[in-house]
Write a protein that holds these residues in place. Structure first.
Motif, mmCIF file in Angstrom:
data_model
loop_
_atom_site.group_PDB
_atom_site.id
_atom_site.type_symbol
_atom_site.label_atom_id
_atom_site.label_comp_id
_atom_site.label_asym_id
_atom_site.label_seq_id
_atom_site.Cartn_x
_atom_site.Cartn_y
_atom_site.Cartn_z
ATOM 1 N N TYR A 48 0.799 -1.223 0.000
ATOM 2 C CA TYR A 48 0.000 0.000 0.000
ATOM 3 C C TYR A 48 0.835 1.277 0.000
ATOM 4 N N LEU A 49 2.039 1.224 0.545
ATOM 5 C CA LEU A 49 2.919 2.392 0.512
ATOM 6 C C LEU A 49 3.898 2.275 -0.653
ATOM 7 N N ARG B 11 10.297 -2.400 18.312
ATOM 8 C CA ARG B 11 11.681 -2.591 17.874
ATOM 9 C C ARG B 11 11.794 -2.502 16.358
ATOM 10 N N PHE B 12 13.015 -2.310 15.902
ATOM 11 C CA PHE B 12 13.310 -2.215 14.477
ATOM 12 C C PHE B 12 13.134 -3.580 13.821
ATOM 13 N N THR B 13 12.429 -3.611 12.680
ATOM 14 C CA THR B 13 12.200 -4.866 11.954
ATOM 15 C C THR B 13 12.294 -4.626 10.451
ATOM 16 N N ILE B 14 12.072 -5.703 9.706
ATOM 17 C CA ILE B 14 12.067 -5.625 8.252
ATOM 18 C C ILE B 14 11.020 -4.629 7.750
ATOM 19 N N ALA B 15 9.944 -4.435 8.508
ATOM 20 C CA ALA B 15 8.904 -3.489 8.094
ATOM 21 C C ALA B 15 9.439 -2.068 8.051
ATOM 22 N N ASP B 16 10.367 -1.742 8.944
ATOM 23 C CA ASP B 16 10.995 -0.419 8.909
ATOM 24 C C ASP B 16 11.862 -0.264 7.670
ATOM 25 N N ILE B 17 12.534 -1.336 7.284
ATOM 26 C CA ILE B 17 13.361 -1.291 6.075
ATOM 27 C C ILE B 17 12.490 -1.033 4.854
ATOM 28 N N THR B 18 11.394 -1.762 4.739
ATOM 29 C CA THR B 18 10.501 -1.591 3.593
ATOM 30 C C THR B 18 9.936 -0.183 3.541
ATOM 31 N N ALA B 19 9.468 0.304 4.682
ATOM 32 C CA ALA B 19 8.883 1.646 4.723
ATOM 33 C C ALA B 19 9.935 2.718 4.443
ATOM 34 N N PHE B 20 11.114 2.571 5.008
ATOM 35 C CA PHE B 20 12.167 3.566 4.811
ATOM 36 C C PHE B 20 12.592 3.635 3.348
ATOM 37 N N CYS B 21 12.816 2.492 2.718
ATOM 38 C CA CYS B 21 13.222 2.490 1.309
ATOM 39 C C CYS B 21 12.116 3.063 0.423
ATOM 40 N N ALA B 22 10.871 2.835 0.805
ATOM 41 C CA ALA B 22 9.756 3.418 0.069
ATOM 42 C C ALA B 22 9.758 4.941 0.188
ATOM 43 N N ILE B 23 9.890 5.445 1.403
ATOM 44 C CA ILE B 23 9.887 6.894 1.622
ATOM 45 C C ILE B 23 11.068 7.551 0.923
ATOM 46 N N GLU B 24 12.222 6.908 0.947
ATOM 47 C CA GLU B 24 13.398 7.470 0.275
ATOM 48 C C GLU B 24 13.213 7.490 -1.233
ATOM 49 N N LEU C 177 11.998 10.930 -6.369
ATOM 50 C CA LEU C 177 11.283 11.088 -7.638
ATOM 51 C C LEU C 177 9.875 11.643 -7.506
ATOM 52 N N MET C 178 9.297 11.603 -6.305
ATOM 53 C CA MET C 178 7.997 12.242 -6.086
ATOM 54 C C MET C 178 8.148 13.575 -5.357
ATOM 55 N N LYS C 179 9.359 13.851 -4.867
ATOM 56 C CA LYS C 179 9.613 15.036 -4.043
ATOM 57 C C LYS C 179 8.708 15.037 -2.811
ATOM 58 N N PHE C 180 8.457 13.852 -2.292
ATOM 59 C CA PHE C 180 7.587 13.694 -1.124
ATOM 60 C C PHE C 180 8.414 13.824 0.142
ATOM 61 N N ARG C 181 8.117 14.827 0.951
ATOM 62 C CA ARG C 181 8.773 15.037 2.233
ATOM 63 C C ARG C 181 7.688 15.041 3.310
ATOM 64 N N PRO C 182 7.647 14.024 4.172
ATOM 65 C CA PRO C 182 6.576 13.971 5.166
ATOM 66 C C PRO C 182 6.450 15.254 5.986
ATOM 67 N N GLY C 183 7.581 15.818 6.395
ATOM 68 C CA GLY C 183 7.537 17.022 7.214
ATOM 69 C C GLY C 183 6.906 18.201 6.514
ATOM 70 N N ALA D 59 4.669 15.068 10.974
ATOM 71 C CA ALA D 59 5.865 15.203 11.806
ATOM 72 C C ALA D 59 6.345 13.868 12.362
ATOM 73 N N ASN D 60 5.422 12.988 12.743
ATOM 74 C CA ASN D 60 5.833 11.699 13.304
ATOM 75 C C ASN D 60 6.544 10.846 12.267
ATOM 76 N N LEU D 61 6.019 10.843 11.057
ATOM 77 C CA LEU D 61 6.636 10.086 9.973
ATOM 78 C C LEU D 61 8.006 10.670 9.623
ATOM 79 N N GLN D 62 8.103 11.980 9.619
ATOM 80 C CA GLN D 62 9.383 12.621 9.328
ATOM 81 C C GLN D 62 10.414 12.297 10.417
#
Length: 206
Positions: free
Chosen positions: A104-105, A160-173, A178-184, A189-192
């Protein structure tokens, strides 16, 4: 073992980050240049029939594709530090969250970029701009939900840190580039803050 990757592609980065978090040494990286259509060559298709990266070539010559499957294999070989769950119950909830991040992300980000960015036109024909823009809206819906989750949790799947953080982080990066998406910049703010914390990890610099 050999890991076939492509520079700047987000799915290989997920595996590279997973490997770095595990502290696994000795896996050689082989670059496949998507921009030069090397992923569509007959030699690479013999390793990855659908022309996708990453692919992990095992020591016995078998080829293992798909990011989650590669990480599951490596988790089995190198169980510590654990990134996918210690008990069946924890594994189930981490996988649920990881799938949400992936489908979904990450998936909506990929669809948005592939259908709206002119630089991706050679890889995605035909492009459907309206579909891409609608996917961008879905990205923001999921991001707002994730921002709320991170108001009460330190990590995407819990405490704790898990594979889900890796997936979400690589998605946000990927979206940052290429989308110029900055959560902040969008009031998330929490996502940023979470993104900035993960970016400080050594594995985020692979």
């Amino acid at each position: 073992m050999k890991l076939y990757i492509s520079p700047r592609a987000p799915n290989p980065r997920r595996v590279q980050m997973f490997i770095a978090e595990k502290g696994i040494a000795g896996i050689a990286e082989v670059v496949v240049e998507i921009g030069k259509d090397e992923h569509r060559s007959s030699d690479f298709r013999a390793k990855s029939p659908l022309a996708k990266v990453p692919v992990l070539e095992l020591d016995d010559g078998r080829m293992l594709g798909e990011t989650r499957a590669i990480c599951s294999y490596l988790e089995g070989l190198y169980p510590e530090p654990n990134l996918m769950g210690e008990t069946f119950e924890e594994r189930a909830f981490i996988e649920m969250t990881d799938r949400r991040m992936e489908f979904y992300l990450f998936g909506s980000i990929a669809n948005c970029i592939r259908h709206t960015h002119p630089g991706l036109a050679p890889l995605e024909q035909p492009q459907f701009a309206d579909f891409g823009r609608s996917q961008g809206e879905k990205v923001r819906e999921v991001a707002r939900w994730l921002d709320e989750e991170l108001s009460r949790l330190p990590f995407v799947a819990g405490e704790r840190f898990t594979i889900a953080d890796i997936t979400a982080f690589c998605a946000i990066e990927f979206a940052r580039g290429l989308m110029k998406f900055r959560p902040g910049h969008e009031g998330l703010a929490n996502l940023q803050n979470w993104r900035d914390r993960i970016a400080e990890r050594a594995s985020a610099r692979v």
